[in-house]
Design a protein around this motif. Structure first.
Motif, mmCIF file in Angstrom:
data_model
loop_
_atom_site.group_PDB
_atom_site.id
_atom_site.type_symbol
_atom_site.label_atom_id
_atom_site.label_comp_id
_atom_site.label_asym_id
_atom_site.label_seq_id
_atom_site.Cartn_x
_atom_site.Cartn_y
_atom_site.Cartn_z
ATOM 1 N N TYR A 83 0.848 -1.205 0.000
ATOM 2 C CA TYR A 83 0.000 0.000 0.000
ATOM 3 C C TYR A 83 0.883 1.254 0.000
ATOM 4 N N TYR A 84 1.900 1.250 0.869
ATOM 5 C CA TYR A 84 2.769 2.437 0.948
ATOM 6 C C TYR A 84 3.622 2.575 -0.309
ATOM 7 N N ARG A 85 4.000 1.439 -0.883
ATOM 8 C CA ARG A 85 4.748 1.516 -2.141
ATOM 9 C C ARG A 85 3.877 2.115 -3.235
ATOM 10 N N GLY A 240 -8.711 14.457 -5.209
ATOM 11 C CA GLY A 240 -7.972 14.024 -4.031
ATOM 12 C C GLY A 240 -8.040 12.507 -3.894
ATOM 13 N N PHE A 241 -7.216 11.961 -3.000
ATOM 14 C CA PHE A 241 -7.058 10.507 -2.904
ATOM 15 C C PHE A 241 -7.558 9.960 -1.564
ATOM 16 N N MET A 242 -8.078 8.736 -1.617
ATOM 17 C CA MET A 242 -8.548 8.047 -0.419
ATOM 18 C C MET A 242 -7.967 6.637 -0.403
ATOM 19 N N GLY A 243 -7.371 6.272 0.730
ATOM 20 C CA GLY A 243 -6.824 4.926 0.882
ATOM 21 C C GLY A 243 -7.560 4.176 1.972
ATOM 22 N N ILE A 268 -6.825 2.125 -3.248
ATOM 23 C CA ILE A 268 -6.596 3.569 -3.345
ATOM 24 C C ILE A 268 -7.536 4.115 -4.410
ATOM 25 N N TYR A 269 -8.317 5.121 -4.029
ATOM 26 C CA TYR A 269 -9.323 5.697 -4.916
ATOM 27 C C TYR A 269 -9.058 7.188 -5.087
ATOM 28 N N GLN A 270 -9.542 7.711 -6.224
ATOM 29 C CA GLN A 270 -9.401 9.148 -6.475
ATOM 30 C C GLN A 270 -10.789 9.751 -6.638
ATOM 31 N N LYS A 271 -11.008 10.859 -5.948
ATOM 32 C CA LYS A 271 -12.286 11.552 -6.083
ATOM 33 C C LYS A 271 -12.390 12.141 -7.484
ATOM 34 N N LYS A 272 -13.556 11.994 -8.064
ATOM 35 C CA LYS A 272 -13.742 12.510 -9.415
ATOM 36 C C LYS A 272 -13.707 14.039 -9.426
ATOM 37 N N GLY A 273 -13.292 14.590 -10.532
ATOM 38 C CA GLY A 273 -13.182 16.032 -10.654
ATOM 39 C C GLY A 273 -14.510 16.694 -10.957
#
Length: 273
Positions: A83-85, A240-243, A268-273
């Motif tokens: 995850y950290y990698r 932005g990102f969510m883990g 790991i997910y990214q919030k849509k723009g």
């Protein structure tokens, strides 16, 4: 009949904890709560859940100890190194484009995840422009997080995890050892705000670029999971990102459409723009 009685007692215990002390565990996974309460009965020498409820109502001093039982404190530094990698290799390059950053470590427990992120951000040259928010409902856990002291016998695991995560230095550069423990450098938490915050009842307190909340949602029921992810969505900047934890998923969430899988196998997910 006994199981039904125990179920009623458990519900009444959680209701008492909420009504009297405003700690709300009613949306937690009951399987986990049952296990934890069973341990508390032994620790507090109570013959039944009803006895524990009575003791709780008349002894406020018991509350933090019971909360500590109900909030699972199991973590390690650089837990799940992959995850950290993934953060280092896939998310950090995006975060480097921002002049300043805010990171929310939700359910920070005793701080292992916070220090992992602080070290990662230092190694990637982002620490000086980042503010970390470390939150938890467990006051004792927050105190431990602020101290940054861990048992010496855990350091070998921490060190191995750090190496596997792609660490660019030796973990020993960040702590001093003495008296059977290690204390992490206070400079790692100089840019951290520690705060009591409940994912069950509190609202968003800041706009952040990354929220990491790992192995917390597995203890919530579906409704509470959705509430927490809704908070993260509200807190995150566009893109932005969510883990989340490796056993957690957005798959059944009411907020699925608000996120794009970014590194799916690492949650790991990214919030849509």
């Amino acid at each position: 009949m006994a199981a039904k009685t125990e179920e009623i007692e458990l519900q009444l215990l959680l209701e008492a904890l909420y009504q009297q002390y405003h700690y709300d565990f009613r949306g937690y996974s009951m399987a986990s709560v049952k296990r934890r309460v069973a341990q508390a009965l032994v620790q507090f020498k109570c013959p039944s859940i009803s006895a524990l409820q009575e003791k709780l109502l008349h002894d406020p001093g018991l509350v933090p100890h019971l909360v500590a039982y109900l909030t699972v404190q199991v973590s390690e530094m650089f837990r799940d190194p992959s995850y950290y990698r993934a953060l280092r290799e896939n998310v950090i390059p995006h975060l480097k484009t921002y002049p300043s950053l805010k990171v929310w470590v939700a359910g920070c427990s005793a701080g292992e995840e916070l220090y992992s992120l602080a070290i990662l951000f230092r190694e990637e040259g982002l620490e000086s422009r980042t503010i970390f928010y470390a939150t938890d409902i467990n006051a004792d856990a927050l105190k431990k997080a602020e101290l940054g002291i861990y048992d010496l016998d855990r350091v070998a695991l921490f060190t191995d995890n750090h190496r596997k995560s792609g660490g660019k230095s030796s973990l020993s550069d960040y702590y001093t050892a003495a008296y059977g423990g290690v204390k992490f450098d206070k400079t790692l938490r100089e840019r951290t705000v520690f705060s009591d915050h409940s994912l069950v009842s509190d609202s968003v307190f800041a706009e952040v670029h990354l929220v990491t909340c790992r192995n917390v949602l597995i203890y919530f029921n579906r409704e509470l999971q959705d509430r927490a992810i809704g908070l993260f969505e509200d807190a995150l900047v566009r893109r932005g990102f969510m883990g989340l934890g490796l056993k957690e998923s957005m798959h059944f969430s009411a907020h699925t459409d608000s996120f794009t899988p970014f590194v799916l196998d690492q949650r790991i997910y990214q919030k849509k723009g």
